[in-house]
Design a protein around this motif. Structure first.
Motif, short mmCIF file in Angstrom:
data_model
loop_
_atom_site.label_atom_id
_atom_site.label_comp_id
_atom_site.label_asym_id
_atom_site.label_seq_id
_atom_site.Cartn_x
_atom_site.Cartn_y
_atom_site.Cartn_z
N ASN A 12 55.84 39.09 32.76
CA ASN A 12 54.64 39.42 33.54
C ASN A 12 54.22 38.29 34.48
OD1 ASN A 12 54.27 42.03 32.60
ND2 ASN A 12 53.19 41.32 30.79
N TYR A 69 48.60 41.86 46.06
CA TYR A 69 47.96 43.08 45.56
C TYR A 69 49.03 44.13 45.25
CZ TYR A 69 44.85 47.18 45.68
OH TYR A 69 44.17 48.33 45.37
N CYS A 72 51.05 43.21 42.21
CA CYS A 72 50.34 43.49 40.96
C CYS A 72 50.32 44.98 40.64
CB CYS A 72 48.92 42.94 41.03
SG CYS A 72 48.82 41.14 40.93
N TYR A 76 52.67 45.78 37.43
CA TYR A 76 51.90 46.01 36.21
C TYR A 76 51.47 47.47 36.04
CZ TYR A 76 51.79 40.99 36.91
OH TYR A 76 52.15 39.68 37.15
N PHE A 109 43.85 39.93 37.17
CA PHE A 109 45.17 39.44 37.59
C PHE A 109 44.97 38.30 38.57
CE2 PHE A 109 45.66 43.76 36.27
CZ PHE A 109 46.78 43.70 35.46
N ALA A 111 46.52 35.61 41.47
CA ALA A 111 47.55 35.45 42.50
C ALA A 111 47.35 34.08 43.13
CB ALA A 111 47.45 36.55 43.54
N THR A 142 52.05 35.50 40.48
CA THR A 142 51.07 36.46 39.99
C THR A 142 51.24 36.61 38.48
OG1 THR A 142 52.58 38.28 40.53
CG2 THR A 142 50.88 37.76 42.15
#
Length: 179
Positions: A12, A69, A72, A76, A109, A111, A142
């Protein structure tokens, strides 16, 4: 939508290289290293907010975080609030600066965009995952911002480290927006 299947996995923690074009990155690096009015934050790093930047620099940073963005949401499998209209900080870690172990709590999250790589030390170290990263300039890292991703920043022993960081929030949550 909160994805409860993220788990606690080194997979991740994502690195994306060559985020901006070479020309845009060089322009952003030149701009960042030329700033002489950094604001010292309570935890010791220095910020320069996008409200004080020329529009072309703001647009470059927005492009970086549009990529983050998408990374992510795709990686995820989550829906996130838009980050548009937030102040995007440039961040300067001076020589001798380090951050002790912590978990990010400013969002769901994180970044981090790395603007330069000619400093010594300054790596981000995810201790529980056995992963220490010294990203190349023009790279993005990220990862989920929670207690499963404790990390530290190793002491920056030579030159300044420049970056920019944003946190993304699950769709429907109420993010704290910097002024």
């Amino acid at each position: 939508m909160i994805n409860n299947n993220l788990g606690n996995s080194v997979d991740n923690i994502q690195i994306t290289e060559n985020v901006l074009s070479k020309e845009d990155h060089e322009q952003l690096l030149k701009y960042t290293t030329g700033i002489d009015s950094w604001e010292i934050q309570p935890w010791g790093v220095k910020f320069f907010l996008s409200k004080n930047m020329p529009q072309e620099i703001v647009e470059m940073l927005e492009k970086v975080f549009e990529i983050a963005y998408k990374k992510c949401t795709d990686t995820y499998g989550v829906e996130l609030n838009s980050f548009k209209y937030q102040q995007i900080p440039l961040i300067r870690f001076d020589q001798g600066y380090k951050m002790h172990e912590h978990a990010d709590t400013a969002g769901d999250f994180a970044a981090i965009y790395y603007i330069n790589d000619d400093y010594q030390g300054g790596e981000i170290n995810f201790m529980d995952h056995g992963l220490k990263i010294k990203p190349k300039a023009n790279s993005l890292v990220t990862f989920p911002s929670n207690a499963d991703y404790w990390h530290e920043v190793i002491e920056n022993t030579e030159k300044e480290r420049y970056s920019s960081t944003l946190w993304f929030h699950y769709l429907g949550s109420s993010p704290i927006r910097p002024e």
